[in-house]
Design a protein around this motif. Structure first.
Motif, PDB file in Angstrom:
ATOM      1  N   ASP A  54      -3.059   0.291  -4.074  1.00  0.00           N
ATOM      2  CA  ASP A  54      -2.631  -1.053  -3.692  1.00  0.00           C
ATOM      3  C   ASP A  54      -1.839  -1.669  -4.823  1.00  0.00           C
ATOM      4  N   ARG A  58       0.829  -1.215   0.000  1.00  0.00           N
ATOM      5  CA  ARG A  58       0.000   0.000   0.000  1.00  0.00           C
ATOM      6  C   ARG A  58       0.860   1.261   0.000  1.00  0.00           C
ATOM      7  N   THR A  72      -7.330   2.913  -4.555  1.00  0.00           N
ATOM      8  CA  THR A  72      -8.404   2.406  -3.699  1.00  0.00           C
ATOM      9  C   THR A  72      -9.356   3.500  -3.256  1.00  0.00           C
ATOM     10  N   ASP A 112      -4.864   6.640  -2.143  1.00  0.00           N
ATOM     11  CA  ASP A 112      -4.122   5.432  -1.791  1.00  0.00           C
ATOM     12  C   ASP A 112      -4.145   4.491  -2.981  1.00  0.00           C
TER      13      ASP A 112
END
Length: 148
Positions: free
Chosen positions: A61, A44, A76, A59
């Motif tokens: 991933d 992450r 995300t 964010d």
């Protein structure tokens, strides 16, 4: 969704190019508009960008990571995007880096910038700056060799 594909050849071994790309926190040194990237854990990252005066945070991933081959990610939250960067050994001292990016502009200004080719030009410029960055160093600033 808009789609971008860009590539560049760099004069470093594939392992050097890949290792540097795993150093996400160094991205502001060669990526325009990227103010900060925080590595939250192995998969992450948190991004802070500022493009044309508009600051955005999101964010992402890492969905797949194979040493010396590829890194794939998806956002995300915030701006919707997903991409993959692949590393192709040309010979012992040269690597081809290919970037594929899909994104959905959210704001009016982002949609206009997309239509005018701003994101494509930025991606091409970022790859050029990565080439200058890694070739001038000749070695990666770090490495993460884990597999996701």
């Amino acid at each position: 969704m808009s789609h971008i594909e860009e590539s560049i050849e760099v004069a470093v071994p594939v392992t050097t190019a890949y290792n540097q790309w795993t150093q996400f926190e160094s991205f502001p040194e060669f990526m325009g508009g990227v103010e900060r990237v925080d590595q939250l854990d192995d998969t992450r990252t948190h991004w802070v960008t500022s493009i044309a005066g508009a600051e955005r945070e999101f964010d992402a991933d890492i969905a797949e990571q194979i040493p010396d081959e590829r890194i794939a990610w998806t956002s995300t939250n915030g701006p919707k995007q997903a991409g993959v960067v692949t590393f192709h050994r040309l010979d012992d001292r040269h690597t081809k880096i290919m970037l594929q990016l899909e994104y959905a502009p959210e704001l009016f200004t982002e949609a206009v910038g997309d239509k005018l080719g701003f994101v494509r030009r930025q991606a091409k410029s970022d790859l050029k700056h990565f080439k200058e960055y890694i070739e001038s160093r000749g070695a990666a600033t770090g490495a993460w060799r884990g597999k996701v």
